[in-house]
Design an enzyme around this catalytic site. Structure first.
Site, PDB file in Angstrom:
ATOM      1  N   ASN A  61       1.187  -4.317   4.475  1.00  0.00           N
ATOM      2  CA  ASN A  61       0.228  -4.320   5.582  1.00  0.00           C
ATOM      3  C   ASN A  61      -0.543  -5.622   5.636  1.00  0.00           C
ATOM      4  OD1 ASN A  61       0.199  -1.130   4.700  1.00  0.00           O
ATOM      5  ND2 ASN A  61       0.017  -1.419   6.906  1.00  0.00           N
ATOM      6  N   ARG A  64       8.746   3.133   9.389  1.00  0.00           N
ATOM      7  CA  ARG A  64       8.847   2.288  10.583  1.00  0.00           C
ATOM      8  C   ARG A  64       9.146   0.855  10.174  1.00  0.00           C
ATOM      9  NH1 ARG A  64       2.818   4.120  11.266  1.00  0.00           N
ATOM     10  NH2 ARG A  64       3.801   5.710   9.997  1.00  0.00           N
ATOM     11  N   LEU A 115       3.691  -3.262  22.293  1.00  0.00           N
ATOM     12  CA  LEU A 115       4.735  -2.226  22.306  1.00  0.00           C
ATOM     13  C   LEU A 115       6.101  -2.848  22.564  1.00  0.00           C
ATOM     14  CD1 LEU A 115       2.933   0.627  24.286  1.00  0.00           C
ATOM     15  CD2 LEU A 115       3.395   0.534  21.833  1.00  0.00           C
ATOM     16  N   THR A 135       0.831  -1.205   0.000  1.00  0.00           N
ATOM     17  CA  THR A 135       0.000   0.000   0.000  1.00  0.00           C
ATOM     18  C   THR A 135       0.864   1.252   0.000  1.00  0.00           C
ATOM     19  OG1 THR A 135      -0.098   0.069   2.418  1.00  0.00           O
ATOM     20  CG2 THR A 135      -1.797  -1.189   1.294  1.00  0.00           C
ATOM     21  N   PRO A 154     -12.509   1.267  19.300  1.00  0.00           N
ATOM     22  CA  PRO A 154     -11.892   0.963  18.015  1.00  0.00           C
ATOM     23  C   PRO A 154     -10.835   2.005  17.631  1.00  0.00           C
ATOM     24  CG  PRO A 154     -14.284   0.809  17.887  1.00  0.00           C
ATOM     25  CD  PRO A 154     -13.976   1.453  19.187  1.00  0.00           C
ATOM     26  N   HIS A 155      -9.894   1.571  16.794  1.00  0.00           N
ATOM     27  CA  HIS A 155      -8.851   2.494  16.364  1.00  0.00           C
ATOM     28  C   HIS A 155      -9.504   3.700  15.675  1.00  0.00           C
ATOM     29  CE1 HIS A 155      -5.414   4.161  14.273  1.00  0.00           C
ATOM     30  NE2 HIS A 155      -4.629   3.416  15.032  1.00  0.00           N
ATOM     31  N   ASP A 159       4.852  -1.676  12.750  1.00  0.00           N
ATOM     32  CA  ASP A 159       3.786  -0.929  13.410  1.00  0.00           C
ATOM     33  C   ASP A 159       2.684  -1.922  13.726  1.00  0.00           C
ATOM     34  OD1 ASP A 159       2.366   1.272  14.379  1.00  0.00           O
ATOM     35  OD2 ASP A 159       1.322   1.532  12.481  1.00  0.00           O
ATOM     36  N   PHE A 186       4.324   0.626   1.935  1.00  0.00           N
ATOM     37  CA  PHE A 186       4.193  -0.288   3.068  1.00  0.00           C
ATOM     38  C   PHE A 186       3.728  -1.660   2.613  1.00  0.00           C
ATOM     39  CE2 PHE A 186       4.322   3.554   5.504  1.00  0.00           C
ATOM     40  CZ  PHE A 186       4.682   3.189   6.796  1.00  0.00           C
ATOM     41  N   ARG A 225      11.663  -0.708  16.551  1.00  0.00           N
ATOM     42  CA  ARG A 225      10.808   0.451  16.244  1.00  0.00           C
ATOM     43  C   ARG A 225      11.310   1.682  17.001  1.00  0.00           C
ATOM     44  NH1 ARG A 225       5.170   1.761  15.309  1.00  0.00           N
ATOM     45  NH2 ARG A 225       5.164   4.013  15.039  1.00  0.00           N
ATOM     46  N   ARG A 251      -8.951   4.248   6.342  1.00  0.00           N
ATOM     47  CA  ARG A 251      -7.719   3.703   5.785  1.00  0.00           C
ATOM     48  C   ARG A 251      -7.980   2.386   5.042  1.00  0.00           C
ATOM     49  NH1 ARG A 251      -3.701   4.770  11.003  1.00  0.00           N
ATOM     50  NH2 ARG A 251      -3.743   7.048  10.857  1.00  0.00           N
ATOM     51  N   ASP A 286      -1.083  -2.121  15.620  1.00  0.00           N
ATOM     52  CA  ASP A 286      -2.180  -1.382  16.227  1.00  0.00           C
ATOM     53  C   ASP A 286      -3.310  -2.329  16.618  1.00  0.00           C
ATOM     54  OD1 ASP A 286      -1.162   1.250  16.030  1.00  0.00           O
ATOM     55  OD2 ASP A 286      -1.706   1.318  13.897  1.00  0.00           O
TER      56      ASP A 286
END
Length: 275
Positions: A174, A210, A193, A161, A232-233, A213, A172, A201, A239, A215
């Site tokens: 994804n 990065r 994390l 993407t 939710p994000h 990533d 990227f 990262r 996106r 999420d």
């Protein structure tokens, strides 16, 4: 939902903060309420389609008596975790630990702790645009699968993407994952994390390049608004690099704020982008 209950198992245990409690022992009562689907077992008489309460009771006894702990909160937590780990047909359990002989200088029936724990389903988005991008994603998936009490159950196709936000950077790769976990949202975030940090990262520029990533997009049907976590994000519906792979593995999952399926949200986004 169906439940299997075991009420007031009695044990003489050595749990408590005072030395005499650990030395002399006292009576405890343990009850569990296990949520599951018993319909097939009830219709067929096949015990393998249900959970054997006798084995659960034996396991509770072994766990309760194998060590001494200070708090009955720990006893309840350990029992709930053991049941969810060992008995896959149980998706939620309520554990009550009663202490009838607690050291209180007044009349009372018992002191008790009750906890409810369950399996959770979450959806994650992963992306990389530095180095061997595909290998980075595969390594991230492997590391997520190694998180304690967490299993990767679905993985989408890996998509290439264009970058979002800051366009002057490499494209990227994804993907999206479905996981099942016993962790809370904050516990899961901490683990993710940690994986990002372990993989190198470095957070320098928002929406910048990065190596990895990760999420949290959705966590059960929960809406979370903590200082360090929003679920939710917040930007997932804007996106394509999130909705495209997510729709592949979870088209009928309902966004808890939009009240629409991931499939419909993707269709709307595709339509807007085509204008």
């Amino acid at each position: 939902m169906d439940k299997i209950c075991i009420n007031n198992l009695e044990f003489i245990g050595y749990h408590g903060v005072f030395p005499e409690e650990k030395k002399l022992g006292q009576k405890f009562q343990v009850s569990v309420e296990m949520s599951c689907d018993t319909r097939e077992a009830g219709k067929t008489g096949d015990l393998t389609k249900s959970t054997h309460y006798g084995l659960v009771a034996e396991d509770i006894g072994k766990l309760f008596l194998e060590k001494s702990v200070d708090l009955i909160e720990t006893c309840a937590e350990d029992i709930a975790q053991m049941i969810l780990r060992k008995y896959p047909l149980i998706f939620e359990v309520k554990v009550t630990v009663k202490k009838p002989w607690a050291p209180l200088q007044m009349h009372f029936e018992n002191v008790a702790v009750e906890v409810t724990r369950k399996r959770h389903k979450a959806y994650l988005s992963i992306g990389s645009n530095i180095g061997d991008k595909k290998e980075n994603l595969l390594k991230a998936i492997e590391n997520i699968g190694k998180i304690e009490d967490t299993e990767v159950t679905k993985v989408s196709t890996i998509l290439e993407t264009e970058p979002f936000g800051v366009v002057d950077q490499d494209d990227f790769l994804n993907a999206c994952l479905e996981i099942k976990t016993l962790l809370t949202p904050q516990e899961l975030l901490k683990e993710l994390l940690g994986i990002e940090e372990k993989m190198g990262r470095v957070r320098i520029k928002k929406w910048g390049p990065r190596i990895i990533d990760i999420d949290i997009l959705l966590y059960d049907k929960e809406v979370i608004e903590d200082d360090n976590l929003a679920v939710p994000h917040p930007w997932m519906c804007e996106r394509s690099f999130v909705l495209d792979p997510l729709c592949e593995i979870a088209p009928n999952v309902i966004h808890p704020l939009k009240r629409e399926s991931i499939f419909n949200l993707k269709r709307k986004l595709d339509s807007n982008l085509a204008k």
